[in-house]
Design a protein around this motif. Structure first.
Motif, PDB file in Angstrom:
ATOM      1  N   ASP A 160      -5.340 -21.993 -10.767  1.00  0.00           N
ATOM      2  CA  ASP A 160      -4.815 -20.783 -10.127  1.00  0.00           C
ATOM      3  C   ASP A 160      -3.625 -21.118  -9.232  1.00  0.00           C
ATOM      4  O   ASP A 160      -2.653 -20.366  -9.164  1.00  0.00           O
ATOM      5  CB  ASP A 160      -5.907 -20.078  -9.315  1.00  0.00           C
ATOM      6  CG  ASP A 160      -6.968 -19.429 -10.203  1.00  0.00           C
ATOM      7  OD1 ASP A 160      -6.696 -19.200 -11.404  1.00  0.00           O
ATOM      8  OD2 ASP A 160      -8.075 -19.160  -9.689  1.00  0.00           O
ATOM      9  N   GLU A 161      -3.685 -22.265  -8.575  1.00  0.00           N
ATOM     10  CA  GLU A 161      -2.590 -22.688  -7.703  1.00  0.00           C
ATOM     11  C   GLU A 161      -1.326 -22.986  -8.508  1.00  0.00           C
ATOM     12  O   GLU A 161      -0.217 -22.630  -8.088  1.00  0.00           O
ATOM     13  CB  GLU A 161      -3.014 -23.929  -6.894  1.00  0.00           C
ATOM     14  CG  GLU A 161      -4.136 -23.668  -5.905  1.00  0.00           C
ATOM     15  CD  GLU A 161      -5.547 -23.727  -6.505  1.00  0.00           C
ATOM     16  OE1 GLU A 161      -6.498 -23.473  -5.745  1.00  0.00           O
ATOM     17  OE2 GLU A 161      -5.700 -24.016  -7.715  1.00  0.00           O
ATOM     18  N   GLN A 162      -1.476 -23.621  -9.654  1.00  0.00           N
ATOM     19  CA  GLN A 162      -0.318 -23.889 -10.509  1.00  0.00           C
ATOM     20  C   GLN A 162       0.282 -22.591 -11.042  1.00  0.00           C
ATOM     21  O   GLN A 162       1.500 -22.439 -11.086  1.00  0.00           O
ATOM     22  CB  GLN A 162      -0.713 -24.803 -11.671  1.00  0.00           C
ATOM     23  CG  GLN A 162      -0.955 -26.237 -11.260  1.00  0.00           C
ATOM     24  CD  GLN A 162      -1.510 -27.087 -12.389  1.00  0.00           C
ATOM     25  OE1 GLN A 162      -2.422 -26.659 -13.112  1.00  0.00           O
ATOM     26  NE2 GLN A 162      -0.988 -28.290 -12.549  1.00  0.00           N
ATOM     27  N   LYS A 163      -0.573 -21.659 -11.435  1.00  0.00           N
ATOM     28  CA  LYS A 163      -0.082 -20.365 -11.921  1.00  0.00           C
ATOM     29  C   LYS A 163       0.713 -19.646 -10.844  1.00  0.00           C
ATOM     30  O   LYS A 163       1.774 -19.073 -11.114  1.00  0.00           O
ATOM     31  CB  LYS A 163      -1.247 -19.487 -12.386  1.00  0.00           C
ATOM     32  CG  LYS A 163      -1.889 -19.952 -13.670  1.00  0.00           C
ATOM     33  CD  LYS A 163      -3.085 -19.082 -14.019  1.00  0.00           C
ATOM     34  CE  LYS A 163      -3.811 -19.594 -15.242  1.00  0.00           C
ATOM     35  NZ  LYS A 163      -5.006 -18.784 -15.561  1.00  0.00           N
ATOM     36  N   ALA A 164       0.208 -19.668  -9.610  1.00  0.00           N
ATOM     37  CA  ALA A 164       0.899 -18.995  -8.508  1.00  0.00           C
ATOM     38  C   ALA A 164       2.267 -19.626  -8.248  1.00  0.00           C
ATOM     39  O   ALA A 164       3.263 -18.919  -8.032  1.00  0.00           O
ATOM     40  CB  ALA A 164       0.047 -19.033  -7.243  1.00  0.00           C
ATOM     41  N   THR A 165       2.337 -20.949  -8.292  1.00  0.00           N
ATOM     42  CA  THR A 165       3.610 -21.636  -8.071  1.00  0.00           C
ATOM     43  C   THR A 165       4.580 -21.356  -9.205  1.00  0.00           C
ATOM     44  O   THR A 165       5.761 -21.083  -8.971  1.00  0.00           O
ATOM     45  CB  THR A 165       3.388 -23.148  -7.896  1.00  0.00           C
ATOM     46  OG1 THR A 165       2.508 -23.350  -6.789  1.00  0.00           O
ATOM     47  CG2 THR A 165       4.692 -23.884  -7.648  1.00  0.00           C
ATOM     48  N   LEU A 166       4.099 -21.415 -10.439  1.00  0.00           N
ATOM     49  CA  LEU A 166       4.959 -21.093 -11.587  1.00  0.00           C
ATOM     50  C   LEU A 166       5.518 -19.679 -11.471  1.00  0.00           C
ATOM     51  O   LEU A 166       6.707 -19.450 -11.705  1.00  0.00           O
ATOM     52  CB  LEU A 166       4.183 -21.233 -12.900  1.00  0.00           C
ATOM     53  CG  LEU A 166       4.149 -22.586 -13.564  1.00  0.00           C
ATOM     54  CD1 LEU A 166       3.191 -22.577 -14.745  1.00  0.00           C
ATOM     55  CD2 LEU A 166       5.532 -23.006 -14.014  1.00  0.00           C
ATOM     56  N   GLU A 167       4.670 -18.731 -11.119  1.00  0.00           N
ATOM     57  CA  GLU A 167       5.120 -17.345 -10.961  1.00  0.00           C
ATOM     58  C   GLU A 167       6.202 -17.251  -9.886  1.00  0.00           C
ATOM     59  O   GLU A 167       7.227 -16.586 -10.075  1.00  0.00           O
ATOM     60  CB  GLU A 167       3.947 -16.443 -10.610  1.00  0.00           C
ATOM     61  CG  GLU A 167       4.341 -14.998 -10.424  1.00  0.00           C
ATOM     62  CD  GLU A 167       3.170 -14.073 -10.109  1.00  0.00           C
ATOM     63  OE1 GLU A 167       3.435 -12.905  -9.774  1.00  0.00           O
ATOM     64  OE2 GLU A 167       2.000 -14.497 -10.206  1.00  0.00           O
ATOM     65  N   ALA A 168       5.987 -17.905  -8.762  1.00  0.00           N
ATOM     66  CA  ALA A 168       6.964 -17.862  -7.670  1.00  0.00           C
ATOM     67  C   ALA A 168       8.308 -18.454  -8.099  1.00  0.00           C
ATOM     68  O   ALA A 168       9.364 -17.895  -7.796  1.00  0.00           O
ATOM     69  CB  ALA A 168       6.417 -18.599  -6.446  1.00  0.00           C
ATOM     70  N   ILE A 169       8.264 -19.575  -8.813  1.00  0.00           N
ATOM     71  CA  ILE A 169       9.500 -20.218  -9.279  1.00  0.00           C
ATOM     72  C   ILE A 169      10.235 -19.321 -10.272  1.00  0.00           C
ATOM     73  O   ILE A 169      11.450 -19.152 -10.190  1.00  0.00           O
ATOM     74  CB  ILE A 169       9.195 -21.590  -9.923  1.00  0.00           C
ATOM     75  CG1 ILE A 169       8.770 -22.567  -8.846  1.00  0.00           C
ATOM     76  CG2 ILE A 169      10.382 -22.132 -10.687  1.00  0.00           C
ATOM     77  CD1 ILE A 169       9.824 -22.901  -7.829  1.00  0.00           C
ATOM     78  N   VAL A 170       9.513 -18.744 -11.222  1.00  0.00           N
ATOM     79  CA  VAL A 170      10.133 -17.847 -12.206  1.00  0.00           C
ATOM     80  C   VAL A 170      10.815 -16.689 -11.491  1.00  0.00           C
ATOM     81  O   VAL A 170      11.988 -16.374 -11.751  1.00  0.00           O
ATOM     82  CB  VAL A 170       9.084 -17.337 -13.218  1.00  0.00           C
ATOM     83  CG1 VAL A 170       9.601 -16.137 -13.991  1.00  0.00           C
ATOM     84  CG2 VAL A 170       8.686 -18.457 -14.177  1.00  0.00           C
ATOM     85  N   LYS A 171      10.124 -16.055 -10.577  1.00  0.00           N
ATOM     86  CA  LYS A 171      10.690 -14.895  -9.873  1.00  0.00           C
ATOM     87  C   LYS A 171      11.861 -15.305  -8.977  1.00  0.00           C
ATOM     88  O   LYS A 171      12.855 -14.581  -8.872  1.00  0.00           O
ATOM     89  CB  LYS A 171       9.601 -14.176  -9.095  1.00  0.00           C
ATOM     90  CG  LYS A 171       8.634 -13.475 -10.043  1.00  0.00           C
ATOM     91  CD  LYS A 171       7.532 -12.753  -9.319  1.00  0.00           C
ATOM     92  CE  LYS A 171       6.652 -11.984 -10.317  1.00  0.00           C
ATOM     93  NZ  LYS A 171       5.556 -11.303  -9.658  1.00  0.00           N
TER      94      LYS A 171
END
Length: 163
Positions: free
Chosen positions: A105-116
Motif C-alpha cells: 500500500d505504501e508503494q502504491k501511494a508513492t507511485l500515485e504521488a509521483i505520477v500526479k
C-alpha cells in the motif's frame, strides 16, 4: 531541467519478500559483468520505491535519460524523447518464477504521488509500463497493468501510453 516526455514504471523484477535500497540497484547496474553486474555506465532507474514507500533518488532531476540509451526507441513503433524511470522493489513471485503485483500500500501511494506530480509538472507527459514500450514487449515487468491502474486513478487519457 529539461522537459520530460515519458515516465516509465517498472519493478526491480525481484521476489516479493526481498526489500533493499538504491545501493543494490547502483551496484547491480554499474558493477562489472565479471562480478555479476550489468556493466552499464549508469543505473537504469531514476527513482526506487522500497516496500516502506520511501522514495530514493538514484539519478537526480538534472540528469534525465534519453530513451535511446535504453533501447526503447527501437521496434516498429519506436519512441524517442526524455524519460524518467521509477521502479518499485518487487514484481515477482517468492521464487521469482512469475510476474506478480507485489506493491505494498505504501508503494502504491508513492507511485500515485509521483505520477500526479509529474503530470502537474509536465502536463503532456506520457506514462507507460516498462512492458508497454515496443522494444520491451516481451518483458513481464512491472507485474501489473499500468494503463488499467492509471485509469483507476482517473489519470487523463492523453497521459496514458497507447500501444
Amino acid at each position: 531541467m529539461e522537459k520530460i516526455d515519458y515516465l516509465i514504471i517498472q519493478s526491480t523484477d525481484t521476489g516479493e519478500t526481498k526489500d533493499f535500497g538504491k545501493e543494490v540497484i547502483i551496484k547491480k547496474h554499474t558493477g562489472s559483468k565479471r562480478d555479476g553486474g550489468f556493466g552499464w555506465n549508469r543505473p537504469g532507474i531514476d527513482y526506487l520505491i522500497p516496500q516502506d514507500g520511501a522514495l530514493q533518488t538514484i539519478i537526480n532531476e538534472a540528469s534525465p535519460t534519453t530513451t535511446d540509451l535504453w533501447g526503447i526507441s527501437h521496434g516498429k513503433k519506436g519512441i524517442t524523447g526524455i524519460a524518467k524511470h521509477i521502479a518499485y522493489v518487487g514484481g515477482r513471485t517468492l521464487k521469482e518464477a512469475w510476474d506478480k503485483d507485489t506493491r505494498t500500500d505504501e508503494q502504491k501511494a508513492t507511485l500515485e504521488a509521483i505520477v500526479k506530480f509529474y503530470i502537474l509538472r509536465f502536463p503532456d507527459i506520457i506514462i507507460a509500463g516498462f512492458n508497454e514500450i515496443p522494444a520491451k514487449a516481451d518483458e513481464d515487468n512491472p507485474g501489473f497493468e499500468v494503463a488499467e491502474w492509471l485509469r483507476e486513478l482517473e489519470i487523463p487519457e492523453h497521459n496514458i501510453f497507447k500501444k
